[in-house]
Scaffold this active site. Structure first.
Site, PDB file in Angstrom:
ATOM      1  CE1 TYR A 440       0.834  -0.173   4.310  1.00 19.93           C
ATOM      2  CE2 TYR A 440      -1.380  -0.465   4.919  1.00 19.93           C
ATOM      3  CZ  TYR A 440      -0.129  -0.246   5.260  1.00 19.93           C
ATOM      4  OH  TYR A 440       0.119  -0.384   6.572  1.00 19.93           O
ATOM      5  CD  GLU A 441      -0.570   5.083   1.985  1.00 18.47           C
ATOM      6  OE1 GLU A 441      -0.738   5.770   0.947  1.00 18.47           O
ATOM      7  OE2 GLU A 441      -1.936   4.691   2.569  1.00 18.47           O
ATOM      8  N   GLY A 442       1.498   2.829  -2.684  1.00 18.35           N
ATOM      9  CA  GLY A 442       2.482   2.800  -3.878  1.00 18.35           C
ATOM     10  C   GLY A 442       3.348   1.528  -3.703  1.00 18.35           C
TER      11      GLY A 442
END
Length: 594
Positions: A440-442
């Protein structure tokens, strides 16, 4: 069952001795952060993490979150009471802007507290962690009215915040967003669409939830250039600023996840919900990136945090578990077998873990200090360097610390043998929780592409060349110190490899973009191992200066530093070799051959 002890001493060593925060006492926030006050904060944070959050970690994982028939969500037993204590103790406002009710202390001190909370209970810590990122985005792009309405209550924890980006048809490619925003006569918008994987999208901890939602204004441009950002509260504030009318949004369901069971990961349905534009039309990604970058550093910290608690429990087990005899002869002849810590391969796993967690902590805190300098230094040159470093280091912190953090939790489970694979010991939870941080978050692959595709070339490569010079200067300053030779030689060699990898990318990436993409993950790891070598060299120098033989802490720090340079850092060489192989063999197979 597992245990957790906050690494306060190691945090003090980095903050006071390596980074010397006391030298920044002329800056806002730092002037109030005396070493004594920082120690009190660390000790109080440790007590809260150990006594309040950690006991809820195992039970929260087993119980998970539940969606009620009215679409509200129940978090695990004990979470609401713990959150109330978190709010009452004002932990959430530690580094926040005093203009909106914060205490204004350095962000690097807050990072230390966040590490403790994430180690002790990662799922719980995500609720306040996302709130911090959400109000930072409002501070960066919101109107003064929005700041006054939302930010103070988010800083004190009465209200929480989320980020709503992903939709069923798009994750990384946010230009495919379908959620729409229809302008209203009163200046508000009606938001309609579905968002997925929204951490903390619904919960029973805070009295209001402030959603930051990416949407496309009706008739706006296609693609990423048509995305706007909106603040969409669960309860619309009334004239007095208190939660009022229930907005037209709800949790449509909870994701069944591999880990972080205590955090409510929601499908959020917006059905003509009332929202207000944050910043300019079609410029939503600019503001949302503030929150995303905050979150990416926090996710990197999660990789460190789960590795830390996994290491602590692996070390306990290795000291206690009896199995076989030491190859050099019985180490505990009075016992039926020796503790497994005598075996070199067990030591390898423990030393790899220790070298990572201590080095990663220094890298995390060092980076966070530059975040403080970016916002607080009056010196233009310092702010420029800090901004360059924050841009350059963020994808490395996120990707490298979560990659190796997860590997560390796996090694610590491996050390336990078969019992580590069972729920009895608790260590398997740390591996399950840590795994999401790579996604997550890229995803880490996207972080690697961001680093080689955007961050390296920015401003003519100013950031990376500044970092090269800083490492060269450190080596030169310590050239006459014989005790530092092992560390400076290793750092110098690693820096040359990172330089060679950077040059190869510059020469081969532009002519064939696949070369840059194929090399990107290896480059992140080459960069990460080199940055950690710099951290370990700085820590070794400090430990040598402090070591008078009266405290084993410094001698142990030097032993771990030597291990990192001799047994961990050589991995950088293999990443350079793989990087230089280019994309040809990687792309050779036809798609239908897979």
């Amino acid at each position: 069952m597992p245990r957790y002890k906050a690494p306060v001493r190691d945090m003090q060593f980095i903050l006071h001795d390596v980074l010397s925060l006391q030298n920044y006492s002329n800056l806002p926030g730092f002037s109030d952060a005396s070493p004594d006050l920082i120690d009190q904060i660390l000790e109080g944070g440790a007590k809260f993490a150990e006594d309040v959050l950690f006991p809820l970690n195992y039970s929260g994982d087993k119980e998970g979150c539940k969606r009620n028939p009215d679409a509200t969500v129940k978090t695990p037993d004990g979470f609401p009471a713990a959150y109330e204590q978190l709010v009452d103790a004002e932990w959430l406002s530690l580094s926040a802007d005093p203009k909106y009710g914060g205490q204004g202390l350095p962000g690097v001190v807050n990072i230390a507290i966040n590490e403790m909370q994430s180690s002790s209970n990662m799922a719980f810590s995500m609720y306040p962690g996302l709130t911090h990122g959400a109000y930072q985005a409002l501070l960066a792009g919101g109107s003064e009215e929005q700041k006054q309405t939302y930010v103070t209550k988010m800083i004190n924890g009465k209200w929480s915040g989320t980020m709503n980006l992903t939709e069923p048809q798009c994750g990384t490619d946010l230009g495919l967003i379908k959620t729409k925003a229809v302008p209203q006569a009163d200046g508000s918008y009606k938001i309609t669409g579905q968002k997925i994987w929204i951490s903390g999208g619904e919960q029973d901890l805070s009295e209001n939830i402030i959603h930051l939602v990416l949407a496309r204004i009706e008739g706006g441009p296609e693609g990423i250039k048509g995305i706007s950002l909106f603040v969409v509260p669960k309860f619309i504030p009334d004239a007095d600023g208190n939660p009022g009318e229930r907005n037209a949004l709800e949790c449509g369901g909870l994701e069944e996840k591999m880990g972080i069971h205590g955090n409510a990961t929601c499908v959020m349905n917006y059905d003509g919900a009332t929202g207000w534009l944050v910043g300019e039309e079609h410029k939503g990604m600019r503001t949302m990136f503030v929150m995303m970058n905050e979150a990416r550093l926090g996710v990197g910290m999660q990789g460190l945090a789960q590795a830390e608690i996994a290491y602590q429990n692996a070390a306990d087990f290795a000291r206690d578990r009896l199995q076989s005899r030491a190859l050099s002869g019985p180490a505990a002849p009075e016992k039926p077998a020796d503790p497994i810590i005598v075996h070199p391969d067990v030591r390898r796993m423990l030393m790899d873990s220790r070298a990572f967690t201590e080095g990663a902590r220094a890298f995390m805190f060092w980076t966070a200090l530059y975040g403080d300098l970016l916002h607080k230094s009056p010196d233009d040159a310092v702010r420029q360097k800090a901004g360059d470093y924050m841009a350059l280091m963020t994808p490395v912190v996120k990707a490298f610390l979560t990659d190796i953090g997860f590997k560390t939790t796996s090694e610590c489970l491996q050390l336990h043998g078969g019992i580590g694979y069972t729920q009895e010991m608790g260590v398997e939870q740390y591996m399950r929780d840590a795994r999401i941080a790579m996604i997550y978050e890229g995803t880490n692959g996207i972080q690697a592409l961001d680093l080689v595709g955007r961050k390296l070339a920015a401003n003519g490569g100013r950031a990376i060349f500044t970092f090269f010079k800083e490492m060269d200067d450190f080596v030169g300053e310590n050239a006459d110190n014989g005790d530092m030779k092992l560390f400076t030689d290793a750092l110098s060699d690693a820096k040359k490899k990172l330089e060679a990898g950077t040059t190869w990318l510059m020469q081969n990436g532009l002519s064939n973009f696949n070369n840059a993409a194929a090399a990107s993950t290896d480059y992140v790891h080459l960069f990460g191992y080199t940055a950690m070598a710099y951290m370990w060299a700085m820590m070794a120098k400090t430990a040598l200066e402090k070591d008078d033989g009266s405290d084993p802490y410094y001698a142990n720090k030097l032993k771990t530093a030597r291990y990192y340079m001799e047994r961990v850092l050589p991995k950088a060489s293999s990443h350079l070799d793989m990087l230089k192989a280019g994309a040809e063999s990687m792309m050779a197979l036809e798609a239908d051959a897979f």
